[in-house]
Write an enzyme that holds these catalytic residues in place. Sequence first.
Site, short mmCIF file in Angstrom:
data_model
loop_
_atom_site.label_atom_id
_atom_site.label_comp_id
_atom_site.label_asym_id
_atom_site.label_seq_id
_atom_site.Cartn_x
_atom_site.Cartn_y
_atom_site.Cartn_z
N CYS A 89 4.02 9.94 -26.59
CA CYS A 89 5.11 9.89 -25.62
C CYS A 89 4.92 8.62 -24.80
CB CYS A 89 5.06 11.13 -24.72
SG CYS A 89 6.22 11.10 -23.33
N CYS A 204 10.55 5.29 -27.50
CA CYS A 204 10.46 6.73 -27.23
C CYS A 204 10.37 7.41 -28.58
CB CYS A 204 11.69 7.23 -26.46
SG CYS A 204 11.77 9.03 -26.28
#
Length: 277
Positions: A89, A204
Amino acid sequence: MKKAPAGSFPAKPTIAPERPILVFDSGIGGLTVLREARVVMPDRRFVYIADDAGFPYGNWEEEALKRRIIELFGEFIANYDPEIAVIACNTASTLVLEDLRRAYPSVPFVGMVPAIKPAAERTSSGLVSVLATPGTVKRAYTRDLIQSFASRCHVRLVGADGLAAIAEAHIRGESFDEALVMAQIAPCFIEKDGKRTDIVVLACTHYPFLVNVLRRLAPWPVDWLDPAEAIARRMKSLLPARSDDDEFHSQDDLAFFTSRKPDYAIRRLMQGFGLRF
């Protein structure tokens, strides 16, 4: 240590299994990293953890989110004893990676950072965009990467405040408004002095699940740069090599959701990835 806010965790097995590789994300975007990691390390055991109780991370105040992730990892490490932990992440990595390394020095941590260096090396036009969450865009760490590795490029940071949620909906098979996606990615495309953006960094882990949609909606072809493969190779480099005589793992790969309430679509998705709850 204070109890993590996400609820109780499975009891640690009485017979210790092979130490797994722990892959952590706020949702299901980290599956893109897990997918690549399995390609380069098919003999390893994995535990995938989604902090869906905290998703999306972009809505959190930074210090509160930092405390949450550090506390959660205390539970994860106690229960799973990972050989290595991957923060799949970008938002979490740019916020808390160094704090995790200080808090748990016995565990090697690998983080996701925007692939700005390879983008700068690969671009022909010198026009690069970084498509990320607003949290990743505003971090000084991201700007330091640009200064260190892409100072000769024109790098545009694009904070997409709803694209991760759209990606989650897409993965679940739910419909979404493509006009919203177009609005999110439009700032990535720059024309300057007769040149065009030729690389968009997917900063992302959710975004690669949308890459076919992004390609179709893009005003011109670009290289959508996904760092998952490079992260998988980095993971492998930190682990001890195995000989041909070593046995492959016999334990199942696991999935754990901090909400303890993954819905039917997510459970089906995890099963499709060969993950057991």
